[in-house]
Design a protein around this motif. Sequence first.
Motif, mmCIF file in Angstrom:
data_model
loop_
_atom_site.group_PDB
_atom_site.id
_atom_site.type_symbol
_atom_site.label_atom_id
_atom_site.label_comp_id
_atom_site.label_asym_id
_atom_site.label_seq_id
_atom_site.Cartn_x
_atom_site.Cartn_y
_atom_site.Cartn_z
ATOM 1 N N ILE A 34 -3.107 2.642 -5.023
ATOM 2 C CA ILE A 34 -2.137 2.828 -6.102
ATOM 3 C C ILE A 34 -1.418 4.167 -5.947
ATOM 4 N N TYR A 35 -2.122 5.176 -5.429
ATOM 5 C CA TYR A 35 -1.484 6.473 -5.195
ATOM 6 C C TYR A 35 -0.434 6.370 -4.102
ATOM 7 N N SER A 36 -0.713 5.564 -3.106
ATOM 8 C CA SER A 36 0.258 5.331 -2.037
ATOM 9 C C SER A 36 1.506 4.641 -2.585
ATOM 10 N N GLY A 37 1.319 3.702 -3.482
ATOM 11 C CA GLY A 37 2.453 3.003 -4.091
ATOM 12 C C GLY A 37 3.288 3.917 -4.975
ATOM 13 N N ILE A 38 2.633 4.769 -5.745
ATOM 14 C CA ILE A 38 3.349 5.724 -6.599
ATOM 15 C C ILE A 38 4.127 6.709 -5.737
ATOM 16 N N PHE A 39 3.507 7.198 -4.675
ATOM 17 C CA PHE A 39 4.177 8.107 -3.750
ATOM 18 C C PHE A 39 5.394 7.433 -3.116
ATOM 19 N N ALA A 40 5.243 6.182 -2.696
ATOM 20 C CA ALA A 40 6.355 5.449 -2.080
ATOM 21 C C ALA A 40 7.503 5.259 -3.076
ATOM 22 N N PHE A 41 7.182 4.979 -4.329
ATOM 23 C CA PHE A 41 8.214 4.791 -5.353
ATOM 24 C C PHE A 41 8.992 6.080 -5.590
ATOM 25 N N ILE A 42 8.288 7.192 -5.694
ATOM 26 C CA ILE A 42 8.943 8.482 -5.922
ATOM 27 C C ILE A 42 9.814 8.857 -4.728
ATOM 28 N N ILE A 43 9.304 8.656 -3.523
ATOM 29 C CA ILE A 43 10.079 8.949 -2.317
ATOM 30 C C ILE A 43 11.314 8.066 -2.257
#
Length: 57
Positions: A34-43
Motif C-alpha cells: 500500500i505504501y508503494s501504491g501511495i508513493f506511485a500516486f503522489i509521484i
Amino acid sequence: MKKKLNFPQVLFASFFIATILTFANQMIAWENKIYSGIFAFIITLAVFGISEKIFKD
C-alpha cells in the motif's frame, strides 16, 4: 491540473514516472504494498503537474 494533457505531455510523463518508480522499487524494500501504491500516486500527480508546466501550449 486544469486541462487535458496532449500526447507529448503524456509520453514524457509516462516515461518519467516509469523511470522513477523502477528506480524506487529497486532501492526500497516495500514492507507493505500500500505504501508503494501511495508513493506511485503522489509521484504520478507531481510528474503530470511538472509535465504540464514544461510543455505549455
